[in-house]
Design an enzyme around this catalytic site. Structure first.
Site, short mmCIF file in Angstrom:
data_model
loop_
_atom_site.label_atom_id
_atom_site.label_comp_id
_atom_site.label_asym_id
_atom_site.label_seq_id
_atom_site.Cartn_x
_atom_site.Cartn_y
_atom_site.Cartn_z
N SER A 105 0.87 -1.17 0.00
CA SER A 105 0.00 0.00 0.00
C SER A 105 0.90 1.22 0.00
O SER A 105 2.07 1.12 0.42
CB SER A 105 -0.84 -0.01 1.29
OG SER A 105 -1.36 1.29 1.55
N TYR B 216 -2.47 -0.89 10.52
CA TYR B 216 -2.41 -1.14 9.07
C TYR B 216 -1.09 -0.63 8.49
O TYR B 216 -0.40 -1.33 7.73
CB TYR B 216 -3.60 -0.44 8.40
CG TYR B 216 -3.73 -0.69 6.92
CD1 TYR B 216 -4.44 -1.79 6.44
CD2 TYR B 216 -3.18 0.19 5.99
CE1 TYR B 216 -4.58 -2.02 5.07
CE2 TYR B 216 -3.32 -0.03 4.63
CZ TYR B 216 -4.02 -1.14 4.17
OH TYR B 216 -4.16 -1.36 2.82
#
Ligand code: BGC
Length: 271
Positions: free
Chosen positions: A156, A169
């Site tokens: 990401s 995350y």
């Protein structure tokens, strides 16, 4: 509806896509199958969508199999690879895509939700990569293939962009970067490639609240120099290329597919 792939460069390859039943994972499943790969679609919570996708892909001529399993459980991770090999005789490609978000301000984030996200998004990638790589080593480099196997780690932009309110995350994705690089360094001698793909804001269920109303979508676009929110196909096509022999000399690196989100857009007109 996605545009059909215009190449069959993955004909006969066998791919396992974790979390391959939804969001970016489903687009990757469709793209790999469209290029001729047989795909094992791993699902976690609900069997129905994975079975439906397997039937859809089969109508297009590819063979597909839906297999349930939790990537953060070592027995499940091993079983996913074992079932792939049992059905198709081998595995060539792993897309370690399964991931979750459990968001909370750091000062309120519970240890269990820290652990859960690290378990799925980081440990899960390690476990399934390990299982696939062991199989790649056993298979070696076969005829008509340049490598013994390819592992694509779903990262990401938050492997480099800190993300307040999402510390679990971001920490997991930061970890994915070093997992990917270290595996690439360690497994290169077996002719195994390990690469990362780092999407920015892509329209899926995981971030629906950030793009579903126009006001939020326009705020989000401020973070994207290219000026549009991504579609799942924007990620699936480069993933397929990374899996192909055209990318045979690409290992240990991450491709950012983010419309420029990592280019410090806050500096446009500032600083
Ligand atoms: C997250 C999305 C987010 C995007 C950009 C992704 O990794 O899963 O929720 O919109 O990063 O911030």
């Amino acid at each position: 509806m996605a545009e059909a792939a215009n190449t069959r460069d993955l004909a006969g390859r066998v791919a396992l896509v974790t979390g391959g039943d939804s969001g970016i994972g489903a687009a990757i499943t469709r793209e790999l199958a469209g290029r001729g790969a047989h795909v094992v679609i791993n699902w976690h919570s609900e069997e129905g969508p994975a079975e439906a996708l397997a039937r859809e892909v089969a109508r297009g001529g590819a063979e597909a199999l839906a297999v349930g399993g939790d990537v953060s459980d070592e027995d499940d991770a091993n079983r996913l690879v074992a079932e792939t090999v049992a059905r198709f005789g081998r595995i060539d490609i792993l897309v370690a895509n399964a991931g979750i978000q459990i968001d909370a301000p750091a000062l309120e984030l519970e240890a269990k939700d820290w652990r859960k996200v690290l378990d799925v998004n980081l440990t899960g990638q390690f476990l399934v990569a390990k299982a696939a790589a062991r199989q790649f080593v056993e298979q070696g480099v076969n005829e008509n293939r340049r490598s013994a196997g390819v592992i694509v780690c779903m990262s990401s932009v938050h492997d480099v962009v800190p993300w307040a309110g999402h510390v679990n995350y971001a920490a997991a994705k930061g970890g994915v970067d070093m997992l990917m690089k270290t595996l690439a360094q360690e497994l290169g001698r077996h002719r195994i490639r390990v690469v990362g793909i780092a999407p920015g804001a892509i329209k899926t269920d995981i971030n629906r609240e950030a793009w579903s109303d126009e006001e939020r979508a326009s705020q989000l676009r401020e973070l994207i120099p290219y000026g549009r929110i991504g579609e799942v196909e924007d990620v699936a096509k480069p993933v397929a290329w990374l899996c192909s022999d055209e990318a045979d000399y690409v290992t240990g690196t991450t491709l950012y597919v983010d419309g420029g989100m990592t280019l410090y857009p806050g500096f446009i007109g500032n600083g």
